[in-house]
Design a protein around this motif. Structure first.
Motif, PDB file in Angstrom:
ATOM      1  N   GLU A 195     -38.591 -33.368  10.510  1.00  0.00           N
ATOM      2  CA  GLU A 195     -39.489 -32.570  11.379  1.00  0.00           C
ATOM      3  C   GLU A 195     -38.739 -31.402  12.018  1.00  0.00           C
ATOM      4  O   GLU A 195     -39.275 -30.291  12.141  1.00  0.00           O
ATOM      5  CB  GLU A 195     -40.081 -33.453  12.489  1.00  0.00           C
ATOM      6  CG  GLU A 195     -41.190 -34.347  11.989  1.00  0.00           C
ATOM      7  CD  GLU A 195     -41.557 -35.436  12.997  1.00  0.00           C
ATOM      8  OE1 GLU A 195     -41.269 -35.269  14.203  1.00  0.00           O
ATOM      9  OE2 GLU A 195     -42.120 -36.456  12.566  1.00  0.00           O
ATOM     10  N   ALA A 245     -39.612 -27.524  11.431  1.00  0.00           N
ATOM     11  CA  ALA A 245     -39.890 -26.644  12.579  1.00  0.00           C
ATOM     12  C   ALA A 245     -38.942 -25.446  12.581  1.00  0.00           C
ATOM     13  O   ALA A 245     -39.351 -24.316  12.896  1.00  0.00           O
ATOM     14  CB  ALA A 245     -39.754 -27.427  13.879  1.00  0.00           C
ATOM     15  N   TRP A 302     -39.877 -21.563  12.616  1.00  0.00           N
ATOM     16  CA  TRP A 302     -39.275 -20.715  13.657  1.00  0.00           C
ATOM     17  C   TRP A 302     -38.609 -19.490  13.018  1.00  0.00           C
ATOM     18  O   TRP A 302     -38.731 -18.365  13.497  1.00  0.00           O
ATOM     19  CB  TRP A 302     -38.261 -21.570  14.426  1.00  0.00           C
ATOM     20  CG  TRP A 302     -37.494 -20.954  15.553  1.00  0.00           C
ATOM     21  CD1 TRP A 302     -36.149 -20.749  15.601  1.00  0.00           C
ATOM     22  CD2 TRP A 302     -37.991 -20.533  16.827  1.00  0.00           C
ATOM     23  NE1 TRP A 302     -35.779 -20.218  16.821  1.00  0.00           N
ATOM     24  CE2 TRP A 302     -36.890 -20.075  17.582  1.00  0.00           C
ATOM     25  CE3 TRP A 302     -39.279 -20.483  17.389  1.00  0.00           C
ATOM     26  CZ2 TRP A 302     -37.035 -19.581  18.882  1.00  0.00           C
ATOM     27  CZ3 TRP A 302     -39.410 -19.998  18.689  1.00  0.00           C
ATOM     28  CH2 TRP A 302     -38.298 -19.560  19.412  1.00  0.00           C
TER      29      TRP A 302
END
Ligand SMILES: Cc1cc2nc3c(=O)[nH]c(=O)nc-3n(C[C@H](O)[C@H](O)[C@H](O)COP(=O)(O)O)c2cc1C
Length: 189
Positions: free
Chosen positions: A171, A175, A179
């Motif tokens: 995860e 992410a 980003w």
């Protein structure tokens, strides 16, 4: 950005390091659309501005080149006396200079950390975020991966065995990829 290239490194030289184990897990588990390569900090000398003024040593140059070639960084920090270890700070100090050409500037970063203690590297991670502010790197605020009681989650060789923490690393890398894309489109706008 078709494939997000992530450079991972850990602030520990210990062979059974939990933090190097976190980065190895990210290398193994890198989700589709990402690659994670690990850089070892062991050859980087102590920072000395006199040496820097004469030109980077091969190990420092290799570190800076690897950072520059990466789309994003994944940094695992141990906690030493409530701070990041000297090994990590020293490497970041080299990469931060000369300031105008530092490959850390604008670099998307995610951080994580593991300790056998109860504090889960929370203080070291806060300390690491602070160090990245002045160099202009852009540290992802969330999610966080804070691993306490590391002896229960790694094997004797420092390999991460806990399935929930392994999932949280996937995860985190997903992410970080989002980003990185977000920051890159902000820059293009
Ligand atoms: C000099 C030193 C200071 C330490 N200080 C802390 C600390 O402040 N908080 C903590 O949770 N663990 C602390 N520890 C324990 C480390 O979390 C532990 O050694 C850990 O395994 C280091 O990370 P590594 O496994 O990636 O090498 C310290 C260890 C050393 C050697």
């Amino acid at each position: 950005m078709e494939q997000i290239k992530i450079l991972g490194f850990a602030g520990s030289l210990r062979s059974g390091s939990y933090n190097r184990g976190l980065i190895r897990a990210a290398v193994e588990l890198a989700p589709p659309g990402t690659t994670v390569e690990m850089f070892e900090l062991g050859d980087i000398p102590l920072y000395n501005q006199d040496i820097q003024d004469q030109g980077d040593s091969p190990a420092v140059a290799a570190f800076k080149t690897a950072i520059a070639a990466a789309d994003a960084l994944l940094v695992a920090t141990p906690e030493y006396n409530h701070c990041i270890p000297g090994v990590l700070k020293n490497a970041l100090d080299w990469a931060s200079r000369p300031r105008a050409t530092s490959p850390l500037r604008d670099k998307p970063v995610a951080i994580l950390g593991a300790t056998p203690g109860p504090g889960a590297t929370a203080r070291a991670q806060a300390n690491l975020r602070e160090a990245f502010v002045f160099v202009g790197a852009v540290v992802m605020p969330l999610p966080e991966v804070l691993v306490a009681s590391a002896t229960q989650h790694f094997d004797a060789d420092g390999n991460l065995t806990d399935p929930e923490i392994r999932a949280s690393i996937v995860e985190l890398v997903e992410a970080l990829a989002r980003w990185t894309v977000r920051l890159s489109s902000d820059r293009a706008a």
